[in-house]
Write an enzyme that holds these catalytic residues in place. Structure first.
Site, PDB file in Angstrom:
ATOM      1  N   GLY A 165       0.707  -1.733  -0.091  1.00 18.38           N
ATOM      2  CA  GLY A 165       0.196   0.001  -0.069  1.00 18.38           C
ATOM      3  C   GLY A 165       0.924   0.761  -0.081  1.00 18.38           C
ATOM      4  N   SER A 166       0.490   2.119   0.526  1.00 20.91           N
ATOM      5  CA  SER A 166       1.190   3.414   0.366  1.00 20.91           C
ATOM      6  C   SER A 166       2.255   3.222   0.856  1.00 20.91           C
ATOM      7  CB  SER A 166      -0.506   4.421   1.363  1.00 20.91           C
ATOM      8  OG  SER A 166      -1.466   4.254   0.897  1.00 20.91           O
ATOM      9  N   VAL A 167       3.033   2.769   1.951  1.00 23.25           N
ATOM     10  CA  VAL A 167       3.821   3.164   2.455  1.00 23.25           C
ATOM     11  C   VAL A 167       5.020   3.231   0.889  1.00 23.25           C
ATOM     12  CG1 VAL A 167       4.142   2.229   4.325  1.00 23.25           C
ATOM     13  CG2 VAL A 167       3.668   0.347   3.312  1.00 23.25           C
TER      14      VAL A 167
ATOM     15  N   LYS B   4       4.654   4.383  -1.857  1.00 24.99           N
ATOM     16  CA  LYS B   4       5.011   5.586  -1.914  1.00 24.99           C
ATOM     17  C   LYS B   4       6.497   6.093  -1.445  1.00 24.99           C
ATOM     18  CE  LYS B   4       0.478   6.879  -2.492  1.00 24.99           C
ATOM     19  NZ  LYS B   4      -0.854   6.773  -2.108  1.00 24.99           N
TER      20      LYS B   4
END
Lengths: 115, 583
Positions: B290-292, B294
């Protein structure tokens, strides 16, 4: 003349033989002692291993945590306390000299403990 | 040779007769010569004997009278060396994690057993976990050696001995003991009955443990391990989750200081553990993080100059691409700068940034960061193979930009993040303690400048973005939240989440990384019903950092000091967090 030297040699042989056996028996005894000690050392080492395992078992952090909560009136140091730095800690106050025969070194510690 | 006159052959010779004075007839010729030869020989022989006796005598006096220092025999170390077939495992401070102890095992020689029925009955009475019928069957078998019960306690041994049954014998066997129990079960692993490693370090370094005598020091620190496990367990219970993981890593060396995977098991009784408990989520499980992710997307964009800290993307409307829609979880509906995209975790902005990077460069850099192949040479074998899209289409490039479509293990993820924040050098993760001063092997994957920029962005997330609950005051925490919907079959399951937080501290000069993931948490009253990384994992990371900082020697600082402010200042055209700081 011949007799005398024979007796002398015979005596020497007996003496040496006796001493030789004496040394041999001593060696055998020492070897037995060595084996015994080696065995004891091995036993001791095994005991150390068992005790070390038990010590580590008893020192499980979860258990220590529980015990500390139950028996100590201390809590972990907070960030604010650490932030001040070690320099912020006041030096121990020199206690006023007590009447009595106490040595100079022991006096402040004792008074602070009593108070 | 001429013999002298015989003197006494005549018995009638009067007694008073004195023999003539003994004067041997003078010898001459060969007789004399041979007599002299034998005399010489006799003398030489006697001298040799004397010499030999003298040597023996002197040696005797020397040995008996002058005791010299230590006898050599003692130095030979007869049986003093403890024979140990498997080395101990200790943590980085020498705390025992696994050791080998001698324990008695009971076996029988059925040929010597007199009354098998009675023996079986009596044995079951003192060893209640045996079955009488099984014991009876064993005692009546036609073998001459059969194990009845292995690795007993000394008390059980005493009880069996007291029965005085014939045909029963004990043999000391080595048993692996794990005094810390569950604490580091997933890392240490366990062994089978014959002391062969079955899991964890016990399996991965089986050969090393067998061949060395000195204890093997792992990189773990039991204190940090305890704190990490406790905080993860707390969150798992609090949010009614199915599991959780945590990793603490030294970003400068790649050493793993703590690694927890819950649920876990007691390695002393691995047979009782469920398959879920034996499964090491942190290394074997692969997840779309997920967003980690990014972090990597932004780092690669900065590194390849696809974007700068001052560039921006339009995140007003969701992206429709093929049959997919990419939308934001924290929609700002406006033009966002790169720092803002990172701070508010904008999927739209990240996807557009990924497109600017391009598929080839993205794949190239992710590969260099070690995210496309399982880590080689890691000490435990329970390591998951990453799952990359094939073929790698443009849509994959976009989704990988915000952490969907590429499954990696948390171990790989943490290793790669360590490289992003530590100045750009990828150190392979290790579970074995590096010797003090030993330079950690590493390979430069990103530039120093990219790393410095990423530190600032990570700090921004904690100061103003989605990771505020991770802010441990004084420790300059930087981090990134991640909330991934787990893949269920072919679709994403909206309500089974993997909520993570990655924290780094102190972010101006990173030393340690804390990654916590909670598997399928359910929002509670405390989190206002949220189950996202910022609500579930971030508070746990904060707790962990506050508790471990003094143990790892990090002194808190005043975060408002001008030089610290300046070092983390993001120079961006639009002020960040002006009106959206409330998350």
């Amino acid at each position: 003349m011949i007799r005398a030297s024979t007796i002398l040699w015979l005596a020497a042989v007996i003496l040496i033989g006796y001493a030789m056996f004496q040394v041999k028996y001593e060696v055998v005894q020492q070897e037995e002692r060595l084996a015994r000690l080696s065995h004891q050392i091995a036993d001791g080492r095994e005991a150390i291993r068992v005790l070390n395992a038990e010590w580590n078992f008893l020192n499980q952090p979860a258990r220590l945590n529980e015990l500390a909560k139950r028996h100590l009136t201390l809590v972990p140091i907070g960030t604010a306390q650490l932030l001040a730095g070690i320099e912020a800690l006041p030096m121990r106050q020199a206690a006023p000299p007590q009447a009595g025969g106490e040595t100079a070194g022991a006096a402040p510690i004792k008074t602070s403990a009593v108070r | 040779m001429k013999t002298p006159q015989p003197r006494d052959e005549n018995p009638c010779r009067p007694r008073h007769f004195k023999p003539p004075p003994c004067s041997p007839a003078p010898l001459d010729g060969p007789a004399k010569q041979s007599l002299e030869t034998s005399h010489t020989r006799l003398l030489i022989t006697a001298a040799l004997f004397c010499l030999a006796f003298a040597v023996v005598g002197l040696r005797l006096v020397e040995v008996a009278a002058f005791k010299r220092g230590d006898p050599r025999l003692a130095h030979r170390g007869v049986a003093t060396q403890a024979v140990q077939s498997r080395a101990d495992i200790v943590d980085r401070n020498g705390v025992l994690l696994a050791t080998t102890l001698e324990t008695p095992s009971l076996y029988a020689d059925p040929k010597q057993v007199i009354d098998a029925h009675d023996a079986a009955r009596q044995l079951v009475r003192v060893l209640p976990d045996l079955k009488e019928s099984e014991v009876y069957a064993k005692l009546t078998s036609d073998k001459s050696f059969i194990w009845l019960k292995r690795q007993m306690t000394p008390r059980q041994e005493y009880e069996v001995n007291r029965l005085g049954l014939p045909g029963l014998q004990f043999e000391d066997e080595e048993k692996r003991v794990y005094p810390k129990g569950n604490l580091a079960a997933q890392v240490v692993g366990f062994v089978g009955l014959d002391n062969h490693g079955f899991a964890g370090v016990e399996r991965g370094l089986d050969g090393v443990l067998r061949s060395r005598g000195a204890p093997l020091a792992l990189s773990l620190d039991v204190r940090l391990q305890f704190i990490l496990r406790q905080e993860v367990a707390h969150q798992v219970a609090d949010f009614n989750a199915i599991g959780g993981t945590g990793i603490i890593m030294d970003v400068r060396t790649g050493e793993i200081l703590a690694l927890a995977s819950l649920p876990d098991f007691d390695p002393n009784t691995p047979g009782a553990a469920s398959p879920e408990a034996l499964f090491n989520r942190a290394t074997l499980g692969t997840y779309e993080m997920g967003s980690v992710f990014k972090i990597f997307n932004t780092a690669i964009a900065l590194e390849t100059h696809a974007a700068t800290m001052a560039s921006g993307y339009d995140a007003t409307n969701p992206i429709r691409f093929g049959g997919f829609t990419i939308h934001d979880d924290h929609p700002q509906r406006r033009w966002l700068t790169v720092p803002e995209i990172f701070t508010y975790s904008s999927n739209i902005g990240s996807a557009k940034m990924a497109l600017d990077i391009g598929t080839d460069r993205q794949r190239d850099y992710l590969g260099r960061l070690g995210l496309l192949q399982s880590p080689a040479g890691f000490e435990i074998k329970e390591v998951g193979e990453p799952l990359a899209p094939s073929p790698w289409r443009q849509i994959n490039t976009m989704t990988i930009g915000y952490g969907q479509g590429l499954s990696v293990s948390e171990l790989q993820f943490a290793t790669a993040v360590a490289a992003v924040v530590n100045g750009g050098v990828l150190h392979p993760a290790t579970l074995v303690k590096r010797a003090a001063g030993e330079p950690a092997p590493g390979e430069r994957v990103l530039s120093e400048q990219t790393s410095v920029d990423m530190r600032k962005l990570l700090r921004l997330v904690v100061e103003q973005g989605t990771g505020k609950l991770a802010n441990a005051p004084g420790y300059l925490v930087g981090g990134k939240t991640g909330t991934a919907e787990k893949v269920a079959g072919k679709a994403y399951a909206t309500h089974s989440l993997l909520s993570s937080f990655l924290g780094v501290f102190p972010v101006n000069d990173p030393r340690f990384l804390v990654l916590i993931s909670i598997d399928e948490p359910h929002g509670n009253a405390k989190s206002h019903g949220y189950a996202t990384g910022g609500w579930v994992a971030a508070p746990a990371v904060r707790q962990v950092i506050e508790r471990i900082a003094s143990l790892v020697g990090i002194q808190p600082v005043d975060e408002d000091l001008p030089e610290i402010r300046r070092s983390l200042l993001v120079t961006s055209p639009t002020p960040v967090g002006r009106k959206f700081a409330a998350n």
